[in-house]
Scaffold this motif. Sequence first.
Motif, PDB file in Angstrom:
ATOM      1  N   ASP A   1     -16.269 -10.467 -74.447  1.00  0.00           N
ATOM      2  CA  ASP A   1     -16.092 -11.711 -75.366  1.00  0.00           C
ATOM      3  C   ASP A   1     -16.448 -12.967 -74.886  1.00  0.00           C
ATOM      4  OD1 ASP A   1     -15.009  -9.686 -77.181  1.00  0.00           O
ATOM      5  OD2 ASP A   1     -13.012 -10.330 -76.976  1.00  0.00           O
ATOM      6  N   LYS A   2     -16.248 -13.176 -73.566  1.00  0.00           N
ATOM      7  CA  LYS A   2     -16.622 -14.540 -72.852  1.00  0.00           C
ATOM      8  C   LYS A   2     -18.156 -14.593 -72.834  1.00  0.00           C
ATOM      9  CE  LYS A   2     -12.399 -16.090 -72.484  1.00  0.00           C
ATOM     10  NZ  LYS A   2     -12.044 -17.333 -72.942  1.00  0.00           N
ATOM     11  N   VAL A   3     -18.601 -13.536 -72.389  1.00  0.00           N
ATOM     12  CA  VAL A   3     -20.036 -13.581 -72.050  1.00  0.00           C
ATOM     13  C   VAL A   3     -20.679 -13.836 -73.369  1.00  0.00           C
ATOM     14  CG1 VAL A   3     -21.932 -12.070 -71.195  1.00  0.00           C
ATOM     15  CG2 VAL A   3     -20.016 -12.143 -69.867  1.00  0.00           C
ATOM     16  N   ALA A   4     -20.540 -12.761 -74.490  1.00  0.00           N
ATOM     17  CA  ALA A   4     -20.946 -12.873 -75.593  1.00  0.00           C
ATOM     18  C   ALA A   4     -20.996 -14.515 -76.235  1.00  0.00           C
ATOM     19  CB  ALA A   4     -20.283 -12.106 -76.515  1.00  0.00           C
ATOM     20  N   ALA A   5     -19.858 -15.137 -76.080  1.00  0.00           N
ATOM     21  CA  ALA A   5     -19.572 -16.370 -76.541  1.00  0.00           C
ATOM     22  C   ALA A   5     -20.630 -17.420 -75.748  1.00  0.00           C
ATOM     23  CB  ALA A   5     -18.295 -16.978 -76.353  1.00  0.00           C
ATOM     24  N   ALA A   6     -20.774 -17.181 -74.378  1.00  0.00           N
ATOM     25  CA  ALA A   6     -21.574 -18.042 -73.769  1.00  0.00           C
ATOM     26  C   ALA A   6     -22.905 -17.707 -74.162  1.00  0.00           C
ATOM     27  CB  ALA A   6     -21.291 -17.595 -72.166  1.00  0.00           C
ATOM     28  N   ASN A   7     -23.480 -16.697 -74.178  1.00  0.00           N
ATOM     29  CA  ASN A   7     -24.799 -16.260 -74.678  1.00  0.00           C
ATOM     30  C   ASN A   7     -24.991 -17.090 -76.246  1.00  0.00           C
ATOM     31  OD1 ASN A   7     -25.564 -14.998 -72.370  1.00  0.00           O
ATOM     32  ND2 ASN A   7     -25.240 -12.966 -73.391  1.00  0.00           N
TER      33      ASN A   7
END
Length: 167
Positions: A34-40
């Motif tokens: 979730d955090k990686v997807a939000a950063a991307n």
Amino acid sequence: MGLFNFIKEAGEKLFGTGEAKAAQEAAAKDPSADKVAAANAKAAEAIANYVRTLNLPIEGLTVAFDGAAGVVSVGGTTPDQATREKVLLAAGNVAGVGEVQDTIVVTNPEPEAKFHTVARGDTLSAIAKTYYGSANKYMVIFEANKPMLSHPDKIYPGQMLRIPAQG
């Protein structure tokens, strides 16, 4: 349509401030999906906003970013090849982007331009001499890369430029 390679460490610094930076820092602390997807997503939005500031005629602009791979995907519809190439260069000449996947549709296809990656010591005059045989044709290259270039002397190593067929 295709894939364009860029120098990942060179380019506009879009991810070092604001929401994109905050999202990257959060993903670094908590590397959950979730955090990686939000950063991307924040990084993709930063790239899309940058492209929009250039006021290039592209409809339905879509941008996706994979930070781990350094790949940005760009889509939409544009009226000409020059605009397509400018959008791809704008998205690719961003620090952290190593490749651009292109799914932009051109409604009036034209021949593609050549591309040149700026090396240390390059000037637009020297590049024009190489491609056109005359250093005085540097303004052709400058005009072909506006609005990404604001001045003929403001190029940097690693930046990719359009070199139009006519000189």
